[in-house]
Design an enzyme around this catalytic site. Structure first.
Site, PDB file in Angstrom:
ATOM      1  N   HIS A  32       0.831  -1.220   0.000  1.00 35.57           N
ATOM      2  CA  HIS A  32       0.000   0.000   0.000  1.00 35.57           C
ATOM      3  C   HIS A  32       0.859   1.261   0.000  1.00 35.57           C
ATOM      4  O   HIS A  32       0.555   2.232   0.696  1.00 35.57           O
ATOM      5  CB  HIS A  32      -0.988  -0.007   1.185  1.00 35.57           C
ATOM      6  CG  HIS A  32      -2.110  -0.982   0.974  1.00 35.57           C
ATOM      7  ND1 HIS A  32      -3.248  -0.667   0.279  1.00 35.57           N
ATOM      8  CD2 HIS A  32      -2.227  -2.281   1.335  1.00 35.57           C
ATOM      9  CE1 HIS A  32      -4.039  -1.729   0.239  1.00 35.57           C
ATOM     10  NE2 HIS A  32      -3.437  -2.725   0.863  1.00 35.57           N
ATOM     11  N   GLY A 118      -7.314 -15.458  -6.529  1.00 42.71           N
ATOM     12  CA  GLY A 118      -7.706 -14.968  -5.207  1.00 42.71           C
ATOM     13  C   GLY A 118      -6.621 -15.129  -4.160  1.00 42.71           C
ATOM     14  O   GLY A 118      -6.832 -14.838  -2.987  1.00 42.71           O
ATOM     15  N   GLU A 156      -6.887  -2.693 -15.051  1.00 43.27           N
ATOM     16  CA  GLU A 156      -7.324  -3.152 -13.727  1.00 43.27           C
ATOM     17  C   GLU A 156      -8.216  -2.088 -13.069  1.00 43.27           C
ATOM     18  O   GLU A 156      -9.236  -2.405 -12.469  1.00 43.27           O
ATOM     19  CB  GLU A 156      -6.074  -3.405 -12.871  1.00 43.27           C
ATOM     20  CG  GLU A 156      -6.340  -3.982 -11.500  1.00 43.27           C
ATOM     21  CD  GLU A 156      -6.523  -5.490 -11.505  1.00 43.27           C
ATOM     22  OE1 GLU A 156      -6.236  -6.139 -12.539  1.00 43.27           O
ATOM     23  OE2 GLU A 156      -6.974  -6.022 -10.471  1.00 43.27           O
ATOM     24  N   ASP A 168       2.057  -4.377  -9.597  1.00 44.47           N
ATOM     25  CA  ASP A 168       1.845  -5.748 -10.081  1.00 44.47           C
ATOM     26  C   ASP A 168       2.232  -5.926 -11.556  1.00 44.47           C
ATOM     27  O   ASP A 168       3.016  -6.821 -11.882  1.00 44.47           O
ATOM     28  CB  ASP A 168       0.397  -6.184  -9.836  1.00 44.47           C
ATOM     29  CG  ASP A 168       0.012  -6.066  -8.370  1.00 44.47           C
ATOM     30  OD1 ASP A 168       0.917  -5.928  -7.529  1.00 44.47           O
ATOM     31  OD2 ASP A 168      -1.189  -6.102  -8.063  1.00 44.47           O
TER      32      ASP A 168
HETATM   33  C1  GLA Z   1      -2.653  -4.762  -4.920  1.00 44.92           C
HETATM   34  C2  GLA Z   1      -2.504  -3.642  -5.945  1.00 44.92           C
HETATM   35  C3  GLA Z   1      -1.099  -3.042  -5.921  1.00 44.92           C
HETATM   36  C4  GLA Z   1      -0.685  -2.664  -4.511  1.00 44.92           C
HETATM   37  C5  GLA Z   1      -0.982  -3.789  -3.517  1.00 44.92           C
HETATM   38  C6  GLA Z   1      -0.754  -3.389  -2.086  1.00 44.92           C
HETATM   39  O1  GLA Z   1      -1.856  -5.848  -5.254  1.00 44.92           O
HETATM   40  O2  GLA Z   1      -2.790  -4.125  -7.234  1.00 44.92           O
HETATM   41  O3  GLA Z   1      -1.023  -1.959  -6.785  1.00 44.92           O
HETATM   42  O4  GLA Z   1      -1.271  -1.468  -4.106  1.00 44.92           O
HETATM   43  O5  GLA Z   1      -2.302  -4.278  -3.623  1.00 44.92           O
HETATM   44  O6  GLA Z   1       0.589  -3.130  -1.879  1.00 44.92           O
END
Ligand code: GLA
Length: 381
Positions: A32, A118, A156, A168
């Site tokens: 986060h 998930g 996304e 990600d």
């Molecule tokens: C998900 C989101 C990422 C990131 C994480 C938390 O995976 O896709 O962008 O914010 O949560 O670190």
């Protein structure tokens, strides 16, 4: 998996396809923080999504998802991606590439993968990266990897409704075997850091829970960070995001923010610090320190950012009191998914036994253990 996807393509469609692979990711630390232009420390894994693709001479595209045994057709001129449907990631990437001016033509596509859905290993980012890369290869579009990551992030946000950061898809595209990426989410550049695990390994414990509130709670957390920035900018005019604040600023920040916002801001500020400390510790092969940072990250995500859940907290406590475990923390967006643990090789089997027993007793759920190999980024295979 590659041959399964290729075989399925030949069975459904006529031409010989080209095949690409895009990996999922783990994140060692830095949760986060990406959407506050902070630092994260992910690595691509050997699990991922395969996409087989070839041009067709029809007036529409055909896509087939091996894992759901479902076919879907759409016209490039009349796509209507809907939230939550797997084909939306395909149409979503097509829409974004179209808008960016790439002249797409009709194609057939088969997708399949081996990432447990998930589990928080970013199967959806891997899917949009794989689709984007497959299209780029098929039509020889010169799309830079960084831009592909940005398109995937956008897909996304638009089609899964999660206001996510860049981590990600970036990790999926830029991964290098046995290395983690110290990613600066402001400059969107990274530094590779070797992972010297010696007689330890990263082992994931899949809690098998994914709480329904996850995406709305994720968006709320992001909004809370943005609200803090709005307030703080009046007193720290030079800041753009929470990433610009240091641990030394915390007491002032606490005076300025309402009680409900301060802990969230504190998490982001301290977590960015932990990312740098963890990268240094890894470079010094100080795994004990890495383990301690994992624990501190978990506590901050649980108590300050409030994105953990009882199942994961239980697993973290259990893991923390098991012989051979240097550290454990929730991984990814939160509210379920996987616990990342750093465990001694020799203790893995007794670790699994005790975790299984305890979790089954408490939650009537059997956890899964996922062994992850840190692998290379998205590529044609
Ligand atoms: C998900 C989101 C990422 C990131 C994480 C938390 O995976 O896709 O962008 O914010 O949560 O670190």
């Amino acid at each position: 998996m590659k041959s399964k996807v290729t075989q399925s393509f030949l069975h459904h469609f006529e031409a010989e396809p080209l095949v690409v692979f895009a990996p999922g990711r783990i994140n060692l630390i830095g949760e986060h923080t990406d959407y506050q232009e902070g630092f994260v420390f992910p690595a691509a894994i050997a699990h991922g999504i395969y996409v087989a693709i070839a041009k067709n001479n029809l007036n529409f595209c055909r896509v087939y998802a091996l894992d759901f045994d479902q076919e879907f057709t759409f016209e490039l001129g009349g796509m209507s991606p809907k939230k939550g449907h797997w084909a939306s990631y395909v149409m979503g990437m097509c829409t974004l590439l179209n808008q960016a001016g790439y002249p797409l033509r009709n194609f057939d596509l088969v997708l399949g993968g081996d990432i447990p859905i998930g589990s928080g290993l970013s199967s959806s980012a891997a899917l949009s990266v794989a689709v984007g890369l497959a299209i780029a290869k098929l039509f020889s579009f010169p799309i830079a990897k960084k831009n592909l990551a940005l398109y995937s992030q956008k897909a996304e946000q638009l089609f899964a409704g999660v206001n996510c950061g860049i981590m990600d898809p970036y990790a999926s595209l830029f991964g290098v075997e046995n290395h983690a990426m110290l990613l600066d989410c402001r400059s969107v550049t990274h530094q590779e850091v070797k992972i010297p695990l010696n007689e330890y390994r990263f082992l994931l414990v899949n809690s098998k829970v994914s709480h329904a509130l996850a995406s709305s709670a994720y968006n709320q957390r992001r909004a809370a960070c943005e609200e803090s920035v709005d307030i703080l900018q009046k007193f720290f005019p030079e800041i753009r995001t929470l990433r610009d604040l240091k641990v030394g600023d915390l007491s002032r920040v606490q005076q300025l923010l309402p009680k409900s916002l301060f802990p969230k801001a504190k998490h982001v500020i301290t977590e960015c610090g932990r990312v740098h400390q963890a990268a240094k510790a890894l470079q010094n092969e100080n795994l004990l320190e890495v383990g301690n940072l994992l624990k501190a990250s978990h506590e901050s995500l649980r108590d300050d950012f409030e994105v953990s859940c009882p199942e994961i907290d239980f697993l973290a406590i259990q893991a923390g009191s098991t012989k051979g475990v240097l550290g454990a923390r929730m991984m990814g967006g939160g509210f379920g998914g996987c616990l990342l643990t750093l465990v001694k090789d020799a203790e893995v089997s007794s670790f699994k036994t005790s975790i299984k027993e305890g979790y089954l007793n408490k939650f009537k759920l059997m956890p899964d253990f996922i062994e992850v190999a840190v692998g290379a980024g998205a590529r044609q295979v």
